[in-house]
Design an enzyme around this catalytic site. Structure first.
Site, PDB file in Angstrom:
ATOM      1  N   THR A   1      18.469 -18.414 -11.869  1.00 28.42           N
ATOM      2  CA  THR A   1      18.008 -19.816 -11.166  1.00 28.42           C
ATOM      3  C   THR A   1      18.086 -19.251  -9.856  1.00 28.42           C
ATOM      4  OG1 THR A   1      20.227 -20.489 -10.967  1.00 28.42           O
ATOM      5  CG2 THR A   1      19.261 -21.257 -12.892  1.00 28.42           C
TER       6      THR A   1
ATOM      7  N   VAL B   1      21.317 -19.361  -7.917  1.00 33.98           N
ATOM      8  CA  VAL B   1      22.125 -18.202  -8.331  1.00 33.98           C
ATOM      9  C   VAL B   1      21.608 -16.881  -8.377  1.00 33.98           C
ATOM     10  CG1 VAL B   1      23.989 -17.549  -9.890  1.00 33.98           C
ATOM     11  CG2 VAL B   1      23.984 -19.861  -9.505  1.00 33.98           C
ATOM     12  N   CYS B   2      20.545 -16.752  -9.040  1.00 38.60           N
ATOM     13  CA  CYS B   2      20.152 -15.554  -9.293  1.00 38.60           C
ATOM     14  C   CYS B   2      19.076 -14.857  -8.167  1.00 38.60           C
ATOM     15  CB  CYS B   2      19.617 -15.313 -10.669  1.00 38.60           C
ATOM     16  SG  CYS B   2      20.563 -15.737 -11.964  1.00 38.60           S
ATOM     17  N   THR B   3      18.568 -15.780  -7.643  1.00 39.79           N
ATOM     18  CA  THR B   3      17.668 -15.528  -6.542  1.00 39.79           C
ATOM     19  C   THR B   3      18.063 -15.696  -4.894  1.00 39.79           C
ATOM     20  OG1 THR B   3      15.820 -16.596  -7.882  1.00 39.79           O
ATOM     21  CG2 THR B   3      15.056 -15.905  -5.904  1.00 39.79           C
TER      22      THR B   3
END
Length: 199
Positions: A113, A116-118
């Site tokens: 997401t 969080v991930c980006t």
């Protein structure tokens, strides 16, 4: 515009577009998210841009990368970087090494997401001297607030925020050129067709 991102100087990084993380992106319509992700993947594949895919904990709820990526770019899919759990993909050596191997200093990132991930690898790459554009609508977050906070944090740390159509137009530069015509075709097929052909 000076300092354009082009297929010749940029790399495409798609982060954690997995069947499980897809369910967490509630700040954007899922069909739109998939269409935008497909458009970015096809743009890289069909213009010869370096494409790096990564996933996190495939055997957990996150699951495998969506089938669309395997369909569009099977070689990149097979070579995907499987992270065991490192949140900031930039801190995982195999991923960073794969990006460095492209030889590109301009990076286009999209991921799930955004909150969080980006956000973390985008900021980390900027800190290491890379130019980064994050395609916000090829990602999403569990809430609109979470997405807005991620975008604000990235922007405050030197990440350029963009949208799928915007980055595709920048990469195309000229719709009448071969690469531009190819990108225009992808944009129409994946994103614009339902809008243009609706009654």
């Amino acid at each position: 515009m000076k300092n354009l991102f082009t297929p010749e100087n940029a790399a495409m990084l798609l982060i954690d577009h997995q069947v499980g993380t897809m369910k967490l992106a509630r700040s954007i319509d899922r069909a739109e998210l998939i269409a935008n992700t497909r458009a970015l993947c096809r743009t890289a594949a069909e213009t010869g841009m370096p494409l790096v895919l990564t996933s996190s904990q495939e055997t957990h709820f996150q699951g495998m990368l969506i089938d669309d990526l395997n369909e569009i770019a099977p070689e990149a899919y097979a070579a995907r970087v499987k992270r065991p759990g490192v949140v900031d993909a930039w801190m995982y050596d195999d991923f960073k090494d794969a990006v460095l191997a492209t030889g590109r200093k301009k990076l286009i990132m999209a991921g799930l997401t955004n909150d969080v991930c980006t956000v973390y690898p985008a900021i980390s790459a900027v800190e290491d001297g890379f130019e980064v554009q994050v395609v916000v609508d090829a990602g999403g977050s569990p809430t609109q607030v979470a997405d807005e906070m991620a975008c604000a944090r990235m922007s405050a740390n030197g990440v350029v925020l963009t949208s799928t159509n915007q980055i595709m137009a920048e990469l195309a530069t000229d719709w009448s050129a071969p690469a531009g015509a190819a990108i225009q075709g992808i944009m129409y097929e994946e994103i614009l067709k339902p809008l243009v052909e609706e009654d």
